[in-house]
Design a protein around this motif. Structure first.
Motif, short mmCIF file in Angstrom:
data_model
loop_
_atom_site.label_atom_id
_atom_site.label_comp_id
_atom_site.label_asym_id
_atom_site.label_seq_id
_atom_site.Cartn_x
_atom_site.Cartn_y
_atom_site.Cartn_z
N LYS A 164 -2.51 3.05 -0.81
CA LYS A 164 -2.16 2.40 0.45
C LYS A 164 -2.23 0.88 0.32
O LYS A 164 -1.39 0.16 0.87
CB LYS A 164 -3.09 2.90 1.57
CG LYS A 164 -2.81 4.32 2.03
CD LYS A 164 -3.77 4.73 3.13
CE LYS A 164 -3.48 6.17 3.60
NZ LYS A 164 -4.44 6.61 4.64
N ALA A 165 -3.23 0.41 -0.39
CA ALA A 165 -3.36 -1.03 -0.60
C ALA A 165 -2.14 -1.57 -1.35
O ALA A 165 -1.60 -2.62 -1.00
CB ALA A 165 -4.64 -1.34 -1.37
N GLN A 166 -1.72 -0.85 -2.37
CA GLN A 166 -0.54 -1.28 -3.12
C GLN A 166 0.70 -1.34 -2.23
O GLN A 166 1.51 -2.26 -2.36
CB GLN A 166 -0.29 -0.33 -4.29
CG GLN A 166 -1.26 -0.50 -5.46
CD GLN A 166 -0.89 0.36 -6.64
OE1 GLN A 166 -1.05 1.58 -6.60
NE2 GLN A 166 -0.40 -0.28 -7.70
N LYS A 167 0.84 -0.37 -1.35
CA LYS A 167 2.01 -0.33 -0.47
C LYS A 167 2.01 -1.50 0.49
O LYS A 167 3.05 -2.15 0.72
CB LYS A 167 2.02 0.99 0.30
CG LYS A 167 3.27 1.19 1.15
CD LYS A 167 3.27 2.57 1.80
CE LYS A 167 4.55 2.78 2.63
NZ LYS A 167 4.58 4.12 3.24
N ILE A 168 0.84 -1.82 1.05
CA ILE A 168 0.73 -2.95 1.98
C ILE A 168 1.01 -4.26 1.25
O ILE A 168 1.74 -5.12 1.75
CB ILE A 168 -0.68 -2.98 2.62
CG1 ILE A 168 -0.91 -1.72 3.46
CG2 ILE A 168 -0.84 -4.22 3.50
CD1 ILE A 168 -2.36 -1.55 3.92
#
Length: 390
Positions: A164-168
């Motif tokens: 999720k962090a990578q996507k954000i």
């Protein structure tokens, strides 16, 4: 600004550094007084200054003349095989052309054989220690520290997942890849300069922290409900990492409270529960993390200024301080507790040898494990060791 104008401005900052000013403050002052410069120009000048600091001694040896910001810039360009006429050409806002005297000084320097400490950009007093401690890796490590460091983020797994962090981050133009062995770490491959303005950072999903440093924290049990003291907390990076990784109660202390002035703000952003404490400390702890003052040699890619501030006197004081910190911390450790010693150093003298010295002075302690990272594409140079009572 043209590349020549950027180098001219950088050479002025390099002169200030030679006169004793810190690189960071010189760059900040330059930006304030040259507001016409765009972000790309400021970044180019900053990069040139820091590249110059990393190779300060070898660059200055490229011209047989008194040290100056101009000569330092000349040396840096010579080391990277740049065409000097592109940067020293009498153009508007650029440096004047090289004089015949300067050209002769450059040719004269080619006859000079640099000693290894100068060639590989290590403080002269430290070179015998460097080679003794690093052995066959001495030159390789020194060369690596002359390069730019990769950027890493620590994902706050208390608030989000790695994916999720990578996507954000990607949504804000910041591309990352997972670290191959440190599960909380992401390496930034694109968009490094956008990090502090991106949503993931502002919302506490990620923090800027080197991967090797993160490794010392994730070596603790994931679900440990322990009372943990970050004894040399500084700005609080380890405190935040400990809170995100463990289920423990985190306490933070530093001998200089000003260093942790923004810890409260960082903790609120990360939803971290951290209690700042001051002396006298009357509580006892299950884990005490001592990220002690050190040479910083493992992170000289990021802080090359620190390399040249180190001298024989400050080195000796650091070694004494490191043992003093451990001796203070052990008094706050529960009988079955873990005392963690950490440095951002590559040197045996302030790493494993210090653990051995501490244990010889305190025979009730033993080294349970230790790990040395050397600087690479996977992180900075870093050391940590776990001590326990027998």
């Amino acid at each position: 600004m043209t590349p020549a104008a950027q180098v001219f401005s950088a050479s002025q900052i390099l002169q200030e550094i030679l006169d004793g000013k810190r690189a960071k403050s010189s760059l900040q002052q330059w930006s304030k007084t040259n507001r016409y410069a765009g972000s790309k120009d400021r970044r180019a000048i900053r990069d040139f200054v820091y590249d110059s600091l990393r190779i300060k001694r070898s660059a200055l040896s490229k011209i047989m003349a008194p040290h100056s910001g101009r000569n330092w810039a000349v040396g840096v360009l010579l080391e990277t095989n740049e065409d000097l006429e592109k940067y020293f050409n009498d153009e508007t806002y650029a440096s004047p052309r090289l004089t015949d005297k300067e050209k002769f000084a450059i040719q004269k320097a080619k006859e000079y054989k640099s000693p290894p400490d100068e060639e590989f950009n290590v403080p002269a007093f430290l070179w015998p220690i460097w080679t003794a401690d690093l052995g066959d890796e001495a030159v390789t490590v020194a060369k690596t520290l002359c390069q730019r460091a990769p950027a890493f983020l620590r994902v706050n797994i208390r608030k989000t997942t790695i994916e999720k962090a990578q996507k954000i981050l990607s949504g804000d133009g910041i591309q990352t890849v997972k670290h191959p062995s440190i599960i909380t770490a992401l390496r930034v491959t694109e968009g490094q300069n956008k990090i502090k303005n991106c949503m993931a950072y502002k919302d506490g999903f990620v923090e800027i922290q080197d991967a090797s440093s993160q490794a010392s924290v994730i070596d603790l049990p994931r679900d440990s409900n322990l009372k943990i003291l970050d004894y040399c907390c500084g700005s609080g990076g380890k405190s935040l990492a400990l809170d995100a990784w463990t289920e423990g109660k985190i306490f933070a202390y530093d001998i200089s409270p000003d260093r942790s002035f923004n810890l409260k703000t960082r903790a609120e952003r990360s939803n971290a529960q951290i209690t700042k404490i001051s002396k006298p400390i009357k509580e006892m702890f299950d884990v005490i993390f001592c990220d002690v003052p050190c040479s910083g040699s493992g992170s000289w890619r990021r802080d090359p200024d620190g390399k040249w501030k180190l001298n024989a006197h400050s080195w000796k004081n650091l070694l004494n301080t490191q043992i003093e910190v451990l001796n203070e911390a052990k008094e706050l450790l529960k009988t079955d507790g873990i005392l963690i010693y950490a440095t951002c150093s590559v040197l045996l003298s302030e790493n494993y040898k210090q653990l051995e010295k501490f244990c010889s002075l305190n025979p009730e302690f033993e080294i349970k494990k230790a790990h040395q990272f050397l600087p690479s594409d996977l992180g900075d140079g870093f050391f940590y060791g776990f001590l326990k009572k027998k």
